[in-house]
Motif scaffolding. Structure first.
Motif, mmCIF file in Angstrom:
data_model
loop_
_atom_site.group_PDB
_atom_site.id
_atom_site.type_symbol
_atom_site.label_atom_id
_atom_site.label_comp_id
_atom_site.label_asym_id
_atom_site.label_seq_id
_atom_site.Cartn_x
_atom_site.Cartn_y
_atom_site.Cartn_z
ATOM 1 N N SER A 6 23.459 69.502 15.338
ATOM 2 C CA SER A 6 23.285 68.733 16.619
ATOM 3 C C SER A 6 21.904 68.563 16.924
ATOM 4 C CB SER A 6 24.003 69.615 17.774
ATOM 5 O OG SER A 6 23.696 69.199 19.104
ATOM 6 N N ILE A 7 20.969 69.641 16.580
ATOM 7 C CA ILE A 7 19.696 69.370 16.854
ATOM 8 C C ILE A 7 18.993 68.176 15.759
ATOM 9 C CG2 ILE A 7 17.200 70.560 16.355
ATOM 10 C CD1 ILE A 7 18.599 72.934 17.355
ATOM 11 N N ILE A 8 19.622 68.109 14.454
ATOM 12 C CA ILE A 8 19.007 67.379 13.477
ATOM 13 C C ILE A 8 19.675 65.693 14.047
ATOM 14 C CG2 ILE A 8 19.431 66.339 11.349
ATOM 15 C CD1 ILE A 8 19.429 69.457 10.408
ATOM 16 N N ALA A 9 20.759 65.651 14.450
ATOM 17 C CA ALA A 9 21.366 64.439 14.871
ATOM 18 C C ALA A 9 20.413 63.831 16.207
ATOM 19 C CB ALA A 9 23.022 64.482 15.285
ATOM 20 N N LYS A 10 20.248 64.792 17.070
ATOM 21 C CA LYS A 10 19.465 64.440 18.361
ATOM 22 C C LYS A 10 17.887 63.853 17.926
ATOM 23 C CE LYS A 10 21.764 67.250 21.812
ATOM 24 N NZ LYS A 10 21.575 68.314 22.593
ATOM 25 N N THR A 11 17.445 64.575 16.853
ATOM 26 C CA THR A 11 15.847 64.360 16.596
ATOM 27 C C THR A 11 16.159 62.963 15.686
ATOM 28 O OG1 THR A 11 15.539 66.717 16.268
ATOM 29 C CG2 THR A 11 14.123 65.062 14.823
ATOM 30 N N LEU A 12 17.165 62.681 14.871
ATOM 31 C CA LEU A 12 17.216 61.357 14.137
ATOM 32 C C LEU A 12 17.487 60.174 15.344
ATOM 33 C CD1 LEU A 12 19.438 62.362 11.182
ATOM 34 C CD2 LEU A 12 16.873 61.815 11.311
ATOM 35 N N LYS A 13 18.244 60.562 16.364
ATOM 36 C CA LYS A 13 18.430 59.488 17.414
ATOM 37 C C LYS A 13 17.121 59.208 18.161
ATOM 38 C CE LYS A 13 23.155 60.277 18.326
ATOM 39 N NZ LYS A 13 24.189 60.887 19.556
ATOM 40 N N ILE A 14 16.241 60.151 18.249
ATOM 41 C CA ILE A 14 15.056 60.051 18.970
ATOM 42 C C ILE A 14 14.158 59.281 18.025
ATOM 43 C CG2 ILE A 14 12.960 61.311 19.984
ATOM 44 C CD1 ILE A 14 14.723 63.442 20.964
ATOM 45 N N ILE A 15 13.813 59.473 16.872
ATOM 46 C CA ILE A 15 13.051 59.044 15.805
ATOM 47 C C ILE A 15 13.492 57.484 15.883
ATOM 48 C CG2 ILE A 15 12.580 58.568 13.613
ATOM 49 C CD1 ILE A 15 12.549 61.628 13.383
ATOM 50 N N ALA A 16 15.034 57.195 15.952
ATOM 51 C CA ALA A 16 15.266 55.897 15.624
ATOM 52 C C ALA A 16 14.915 55.062 16.953
ATOM 53 C CB ALA A 16 17.017 55.692 15.662
ATOM 54 N N ILE A 17 15.013 55.821 18.033
ATOM 55 C CA ILE A 17 14.609 54.914 19.288
ATOM 56 C C ILE A 17 13.130 54.702 19.367
ATOM 57 C CG2 ILE A 17 14.537 55.314 22.008
ATOM 58 C CD1 ILE A 17 17.352 56.912 21.922
ATOM 59 N N ILE A 18 12.547 55.528 18.854
ATOM 60 C CA ILE A 18 11.037 55.372 19.080
ATOM 61 C C ILE A 18 10.574 54.171 17.985
ATOM 62 C CG2 ILE A 18 8.787 56.405 18.411
ATOM 63 C CD1 ILE A 18 9.893 59.042 19.290
ATOM 64 N N PHE A 19 11.409 54.206 16.821
ATOM 65 C CA PHE A 19 11.172 53.361 15.816
ATOM 66 C C PHE A 19 11.464 51.937 16.275
ATOM 67 C CE2 PHE A 19 12.564 50.703 12.349
ATOM 68 C CZ PHE A 19 11.622 50.608 11.486
ATOM 69 N N THR A 20 12.691 51.816 16.941
ATOM 70 C CA THR A 20 13.009 50.395 17.628
ATOM 71 C C THR A 20 11.954 49.858 18.448
ATOM 72 O OG1 THR A 20 15.282 51.236 17.212
ATOM 73 C CG2 THR A 20 15.038 49.401 18.869
ATOM 74 N N ILE A 21 11.643 50.916 19.679
ATOM 75 C CA ILE A 21 10.683 50.503 20.529
ATOM 76 C C ILE A 21 9.352 49.911 20.088
ATOM 77 C CG2 ILE A 21 9.112 51.389 22.308
ATOM 78 C CD1 ILE A 21 11.584 53.320 23.268
ATOM 79 N N LEU A 23 8.976 48.678 16.888
ATOM 80 C CA LEU A 23 9.305 47.317 16.384
ATOM 81 C C LEU A 23 9.239 46.345 17.351
ATOM 82 C CD1 LEU A 23 9.925 46.044 13.658
ATOM 83 C CD2 LEU A 23 12.310 46.642 14.093
ATOM 84 N N CYS A 24 9.942 46.425 18.462
ATOM 85 C CA CYS A 24 10.032 45.541 19.609
ATOM 86 C C CYS A 24 8.692 45.112 20.020
ATOM 87 C CB CYS A 24 10.880 46.081 20.654
ATOM 88 S SG CYS A 24 12.633 46.280 20.298
ATOM 89 N N ILE A 25 7.866 46.138 20.109
ATOM 90 C CA ILE A 25 6.385 45.870 20.513
ATOM 91 C C ILE A 25 5.777 45.041 19.654
ATOM 92 C CG2 ILE A 25 4.119 46.867 21.132
ATOM 93 C CD1 ILE A 25 5.761 49.124 22.481
ATOM 94 N N ILE A 26 5.630 45.324 18.268
ATOM 95 C CA ILE A 26 5.251 44.466 17.354
ATOM 96 C C ILE A 26 5.440 42.973 17.463
ATOM 97 C CG2 ILE A 26 5.047 44.068 14.660
ATOM 98 C CD1 ILE A 26 4.803 47.242 14.592
ATOM 99 N N ILE A 27 6.746 42.926 17.519
ATOM 100 C CA ILE A 27 7.635 41.595 17.516
ATOM 101 C C ILE A 27 6.872 40.964 18.825
ATOM 102 C CG2 ILE A 27 9.701 40.286 17.729
ATOM 103 C CD1 ILE A 27 10.971 42.536 16.055
ATOM 104 N N VAL A 28 6.991 41.225 19.747
ATOM 105 C CA VAL A 28 6.649 40.709 20.989
ATOM 106 C C VAL A 28 5.109 40.301 20.864
ATOM 107 C CG1 VAL A 28 6.100 41.132 23.697
ATOM 108 C CG2 VAL A 28 8.220 41.732 22.619
ATOM 109 N N LEU A 29 4.279 41.130 20.267
ATOM 110 C CA LEU A 29 2.649 40.782 20.234
ATOM 111 C C LEU A 29 2.595 39.595 19.102
ATOM 112 C CD1 LEU A 29 1.332 44.278 19.923
ATOM 113 C CD2 LEU A 29 0.967 42.639 21.920
ATOM 114 N N LEU A 30 3.475 39.831 17.935
ATOM 115 C CA LEU A 30 3.400 38.545 17.160
ATOM 116 C C LEU A 30 3.737 37.275 17.852
ATOM 117 C CD1 LEU A 30 4.618 40.376 13.910
ATOM 118 C CD2 LEU A 30 2.168 39.533 14.357
ATOM 119 N N LEU A 31 5.033 37.412 18.430
ATOM 120 C CA LEU A 31 5.291 36.080 19.209
ATOM 121 C C LEU A 31 4.414 35.460 20.352
ATOM 122 C CD1 LEU A 31 9.389 36.869 19.114
ATOM 123 C CD2 LEU A 31 7.669 35.403 17.637
ATOM 124 N N THR A 32 3.487 36.358 20.816
ATOM 125 C CA THR A 32 2.901 35.854 22.102
ATOM 126 C C THR A 32 1.692 35.738 21.843
ATOM 127 O OG1 THR A 32 2.406 38.334 22.609
ATOM 128 C CG2 THR A 32 4.261 37.171 23.724
#
Length: 131
Positions: A6-21, A23-32
């Protein structure tokens, strides 16, 4: 065991969310990001001294360096020494138009306007050295 899974699954979810955020910031910076507007002034090639001149230009997103060979008031050859581009590789064909028309007042390559303008500005900067 269930707790560690459960701890590993939660940690992976947090890492995935941080990575997604991130990635979105980088895309927005490139597009603007907007390139700088380059003012390209035509140069009287017939007034340029014979020689080989190097010029650079940078519009913020695209960089170019060129070598321009002048003989008897005519552009004999333009070589692209460097062209850091996004998707503007087709713009490199613009040097053929510049040589053919002996002028910087040529049409940009479709879908590669920023790169076309940056290359033309680099040629202008090279020619200015021979005035």
């Amino acid at each position: 065991m269930t707790t560690s899974k459960s701890i590993i699954a939660k940690t992976l979810k947090i890492i995935a969310i941080i990575f997604t955020i991130l990635l979105c910031i980088i895309i927005v910076l490139l597009l603007t990001q907007k390139p700088k507007d380059l003012e390209i002034l035509n140069v009287d090639v017939s007034a340029i001294k014979d020689g080989i001149y190097v010029g650079n230009a940078d519009n913020g997103l695209v960089k170019a360096a060129v070598s321009v060979e002048i003989s008897n008031g005519m552009i004999l050859n333009i070589s692209i020494l460097e062209h850091d581009n996004l998707l503007g590789k087709p713009a490199e064909k613009i040097i053929d138009s510049i040589v053919e028309q002996q002028s910087l007042d040529v049409d940009a390559i479709t879908s590669a306007t920023y790169s076309s303008d940056t290359i033309r500005k680099a040629v202008e900067n090279a020619l200015r050295q021979g005035e």
